[in-house]
Every structure is written in structure tokens, then in C-alpha cells.
Design a protein around this motif. Structure first.
Motif, PDB file in Angstrom:
ATOM      1  N   ASP A  99       0.829  -1.202   0.000  1.00 29.01           N
ATOM      2  CA  ASP A  99       0.000   0.000   0.000  1.00 29.01           C
ATOM      3  C   ASP A  99       0.873   1.266   0.000  1.00 29.01           C
ATOM      4  O   ASP A  99       0.616   2.202  -0.768  1.00 29.01           O
ATOM      5  CB  ASP A  99      -0.921   0.003   1.212  1.00 29.01           C
ATOM      6  N   ARG A 100       1.897   1.292   0.833  1.00 31.79           N
ATOM      7  CA  ARG A 100       2.795   2.463   0.878  1.00 31.79           C
ATOM      8  C   ARG A 100       3.470   2.693  -0.471  1.00 31.79           C
ATOM      9  O   ARG A 100       3.570   3.829  -0.951  1.00 31.79           O
ATOM     10  CB  ARG A 100       3.861   2.274   1.965  1.00 31.79           C
ATOM     11  N   THR A 101       3.922   1.608  -1.073  1.00 32.04           N
ATOM     12  CA  THR A 101       4.654   1.731  -2.328  1.00 32.04           C
ATOM     13  C   THR A 101       3.744   2.184  -3.467  1.00 32.04           C
ATOM     14  O   THR A 101       4.117   3.037  -4.279  1.00 32.04           O
ATOM     15  CB  THR A 101       5.317   0.390  -2.694  1.00 32.04           C
ATOM     16  N   VAL A 102       2.559   1.611  -3.529  1.00 30.16           N
ATOM     17  CA  VAL A 102       1.601   2.004  -4.569  1.00 30.16           C
ATOM     18  C   VAL A 102       1.258   3.481  -4.451  1.00 30.16           C
ATOM     19  O   VAL A 102       1.255   4.221  -5.445  1.00 30.16           O
ATOM     20  CB  VAL A 102       0.317   1.149  -4.472  1.00 30.16           C
ATOM     21  N   ARG A 103       1.005   3.936  -3.237  1.00 23.49           N
ATOM     22  CA  ARG A 103       0.630   5.341  -3.055  1.00 23.49           C
ATOM     23  C   ARG A 103       1.805   6.274  -3.335  1.00 23.49           C
ATOM     24  O   ARG A 103       1.621   7.379  -3.867  1.00 23.49           O
ATOM     25  CB  ARG A 103       0.069   5.551  -1.654  1.00 23.49           C
ATOM     26  N   ALA A 104       3.000   5.821  -3.039  1.00 25.31           N
ATOM     27  CA  ALA A 104       4.182   6.656  -3.299  1.00 25.31           C
ATOM     28  C   ALA A 104       4.416   6.822  -4.795  1.00 25.31           C
ATOM     29  O   ALA A 104       4.674   7.937  -5.275  1.00 25.31           O
ATOM     30  CB  ALA A 104       5.411   6.046  -2.636  1.00 25.31           C
ATOM     31  N   VAL A 105       4.324   5.730  -5.564  1.00 23.58           N
ATOM     32  CA  VAL A 105       4.560   5.834  -7.004  1.00 23.58           C
ATOM     33  C   VAL A 105       3.428   6.593  -7.684  1.00 23.58           C
ATOM     34  O   VAL A 105       3.645   7.320  -8.667  1.00 23.58           O
ATOM     35  CB  VAL A 105       4.774   4.435  -7.633  1.00 23.58           C
ATOM     36  N   ALA A 106       2.217   6.470  -7.159  1.00 16.61           N
ATOM     37  CA  ALA A 106       1.095   7.248  -7.703  1.00 16.61           C
ATOM     38  C   ALA A 106       1.302   8.737  -7.455  1.00 16.61           C
ATOM     39  O   ALA A 106       0.985   9.573  -8.307  1.00 16.61           O
ATOM     40  CB  ALA A 106      -0.218   6.777  -7.082  1.00 16.61           C
ATOM     41  N   GLU A 107       1.864   9.061  -6.321  1.00 15.30           N
ATOM     42  CA  GLU A 107       2.133  10.469  -5.993  1.00 15.30           C
ATOM     43  C   GLU A 107       3.167  11.053  -6.955  1.00 15.30           C
ATOM     44  O   GLU A 107       3.013  12.179  -7.446  1.00 15.30           O
ATOM     45  CB  GLU A 107       2.633  10.580  -4.552  1.00 15.30           C
ATOM     46  N   VAL A 108       4.214  10.294  -7.233  1.00 16.81           N
ATOM     47  CA  VAL A 108       5.246  10.769  -8.166  1.00 16.81           C
ATOM     48  C   VAL A 108       4.644  11.036  -9.539  1.00 16.81           C
ATOM     49  O   VAL A 108       4.977  12.026 -10.208  1.00 16.81           O
ATOM     50  CB  VAL A 108       6.389   9.742  -8.282  1.00 16.81           C
ATOM     51  N   GLY A 109       3.735  10.166  -9.966  1.00 11.99           N
ATOM     52  CA  GLY A 109       3.110  10.322 -11.279  1.00 11.99           C
ATOM     53  C   GLY A 109       1.944  11.285 -11.302  1.00 11.99           C
ATOM     54  O   GLY A 109       1.362  11.542 -12.367  1.00 11.99           O
ATOM     55  N   GLY A 110       1.590  11.823 -10.146  1.00 12.77           N
ATOM     56  CA  GLY A 110       0.478  12.760 -10.082  1.00 12.77           C
ATOM     57  C   GLY A 110      -0.881  12.117 -10.296  1.00 12.77           C
ATOM     58  O   GLY A 110      -1.823  12.771 -10.773  1.00 12.77           O
ATOM     59  N   ILE A 111      -0.998  10.832  -9.909  1.00 11.55           N
ATOM     60  CA  ILE A 111      -2.268  10.128 -10.148  1.00 11.55           C
ATOM     61  C   ILE A 111      -2.886   9.526  -8.887  1.00 11.55           C
ATOM     62  O   ILE A 111      -3.647   8.556  -8.991  1.00 11.55           O
ATOM     63  CB  ILE A 111      -2.089   9.011 -11.198  1.00 11.55           C
ATOM     64  N   PRO A 112      -2.636  10.052  -7.689  1.00 14.43           N
ATOM     65  CA  PRO A 112      -3.263   9.430  -6.514  1.00 14.43           C
ATOM     66  C   PRO A 112      -4.791   9.444  -6.570  1.00 14.43           C
ATOM     67  O   PRO A 112      -5.438   8.537  -6.055  1.00 14.43           O
ATOM     68  CB  PRO A 112      -2.729  10.274  -5.347  1.00 14.43           C
ATOM     69  N   ARG A 113      -5.366  10.437  -7.226  1.00 16.38           N
ATOM     70  CA  ARG A 113      -6.825  10.529  -7.324  1.00 16.38           C
ATOM     71  C   ARG A 113      -7.418   9.421  -8.200  1.00 16.38           C
ATOM     72  O   ARG A 113      -8.641   9.182  -8.178  1.00 16.38           O
ATOM     73  CB  ARG A 113      -7.229  11.884  -7.902  1.00 16.38           C
ATOM     74  N   LEU A 114      -6.565   8.740  -8.964  1.00 18.03           N
ATOM     75  CA  LEU A 114      -7.063   7.697  -9.863  1.00 18.03           C
ATOM     76  C   LEU A 114      -7.089   6.319  -9.224  1.00 18.03           C
ATOM     77  O   LEU A 114      -7.647   5.389  -9.807  1.00 18.03           O
ATOM     78  CB  LEU A 114      -6.189   7.626 -11.124  1.00 18.03           C
ATOM     79  N   LEU A 115      -6.498   6.157  -8.045  1.00 16.32           N
ATOM     80  CA  LEU A 115      -6.300   4.820  -7.492  1.00 16.32           C
ATOM     81  C   LEU A 115      -7.590   4.032  -7.323  1.00 16.32           C
ATOM     82  O   LEU A 115      -7.598   2.805  -7.478  1.00 16.32           O
ATOM     83  CB  LEU A 115      -5.555   4.910  -6.150  1.00 16.32           C
TER      84      LEU A 115
END
Length: 223
Positions: A99-115
Motif C-alpha cells: 500500500d505504501r509503495t503504490v501510493r508513493a509511485v502514484a504520488e510521483v506520477g500525479g495520479i493518486p486521485r485515480l487509485l
């Protein structure tokens, strides 16, 4: 290091090629063998003859992240979070770490709202960012992008570049139709008819291509 020796596969004919830089752009006309080279280097295809070694090992023994031109062909899961988390789950990583890793990589890509969204509801650019996040989430040793930026607007293409540069991959093989993107690489391969016609730094390669359509647009303006 990437080492190619006596490679023959389909139209590819590469007697000897050693690449030691991190960011390697692969350019050239359509049908020149770029995708085939990337497929062999990533382990998707086995060469008919010769060998490819990534970091001293065959591609099958290296952790490779792949992003293609058409994300719909590689996205397997219905929900964005599950797509990005899939490689970590296949490796049986603990749930909190995943969960931490998925949210971290989504943050870098600017896509946390898409999860939490369905993959089918995403735009083409959003799918490209999700595919890239899924390729990067497990820290690949080699990251391969086959025209992953071909159908993106400028803002999304910039996000893709940021995610790629922040990856921990030892080598990035990026086939692109954007000569401005290729000009930012450490090393450039120009392929034609299955052969590497030019190779070297961007300055070295593009100096040989100045009178062609492969010369970077920004260089024509600024140089």
C-alpha cells in the motif's frame, strides 16, 4: 551495462553494441527495428541468434519494467490500484508495504486521485501514467518504454518524463518519436533497416541528422 553480441532476429543485424549509460534513446524511421530491439532486450522475444546481456545477465534473469505505446494491450486489472499493485502482490510483498509503495509511485506520477477508479473510465493519457506506475512500482533494474509518449499531451508527457527520471533503474531504454525527448538522453541510437546507423551522445548523433526530420525542433530554434 547492456551488451549485444552477434544479434540476428527478424530484420535486426547488430554485430556488437555495448551501452553503459543510463538513459538511452532509440530513434529512427518506422519499420527500422526499434520495437524488435526493445522486445529482445526486455526478454519478450528470444533472439534467433546472438546474445543480449543486461547487467551481465540474460533479460529473463533481470527485473525489467515495460511500457508500450498502447496501454490497453497490457493493463490487466479493472481497478487502477490493483493494476499498480499487481507485481508487488505477485511477489507476496506484505500488504502495508504494498500500500505504501503504490501510493508513493502514484504520488510521483500525479495520479493518486485515480487509485480508486476503473481502468476503463480513464483517458488515454491517464492509462499511460497508470501503466508507467505499474512498471516502476517494483523498482525495475531496466525500464523499457516503447513509444509510451506517442499519444500524450505536453503536460502528461512531462509527467511521464518525471516518473522515468525518478525511477531507480540502472538503464532506461526509451524508443520515442519526440526528438526533443531523445535530445535529453545520455546516449542515442539511430536505427534503420534493422541496423544501428548512428550512435553516441545527442550532439554526436544529431549532428549527423541535422538535415533530416530527426533533428530536434528545439535545437533548430535555440542553436
Amino acid at each position: 551495462m547492456i551488451r549485444i553480441t552477434d544479434l540476428r532476429h527478424r530484420l535486426l543485424d547488430i554485430p556488437d553494441l555495448t551501452l553503459s549509460t543510463r538513459h538511452i534513446a532509440v530513434i529512427g524511421p518506422n519499420g527500422g527495428g526499434k520495437t524488435t530491439l526493445l522486445s529482445v532486450c526486455s526478454g519478450i522475444e528470444e533472439p534467433e541468434a546472438g546474445s543480449v546481456r543486461l547487467l551481465g545477465r540474460p533479460p529473463s534473469a533481470v527485473k525489467v519494467g515495460w511500457v508500450g505505446e498502447f496501454p490497453d494491450r497490457t493493463l490487466l486489472f479493472s481497478r487502477v490500484y490493483d493494476e499498480i499493485a499487481s507485481s508487488l502482490r505477485f511477489r507476496h510483498r506484505p500488504c502495508p508495504e504494498t500500500d505504501r509503495t503504490v501510493r508513493a509511485v502514484a504520488e510521483v506520477g500525479g495520479i493518486p486521485r485515480l487509485l480508486g477508479k476503473k481502468v476503463s473510465a480513464l483517458s488515454g493519457g491517464e492509462k499511460a501514467l497508470v501503466a508507467l506506475a505499474a512498471a516502476c512500482v517494483d523498482d525495475p533494474e531496466v525500464l523499457v518504454l516503447d513509444e509510451a509518449d506517442s499519444h500524450l499531451d505536453a503536460g502528461t508527457a512531462e509527467r511521464v518524463s518525471r516518473v522515468v527520471q525518478e525511477s531507480k533503474a540502472a538503464h532506461i531504454l526509451w524508443c520515442t518519436q519526440s526528438m526533443d525527448t531523445a535530445a535529453t538522453a545520455d546516449y542515442v541510437l539511430f536505427m534503420e533497416n534493422g541496423r544501428v546507423r548512428h550512435r553516441g551522445t545527442p550532439d554526436e548523433v544529431f549532428s549527423a541528422l541535422e538535415e533530416t526530420c530527426f533533428y530536434p525542433t528545439m535545437w533548430r530554434v535555440c542553436r
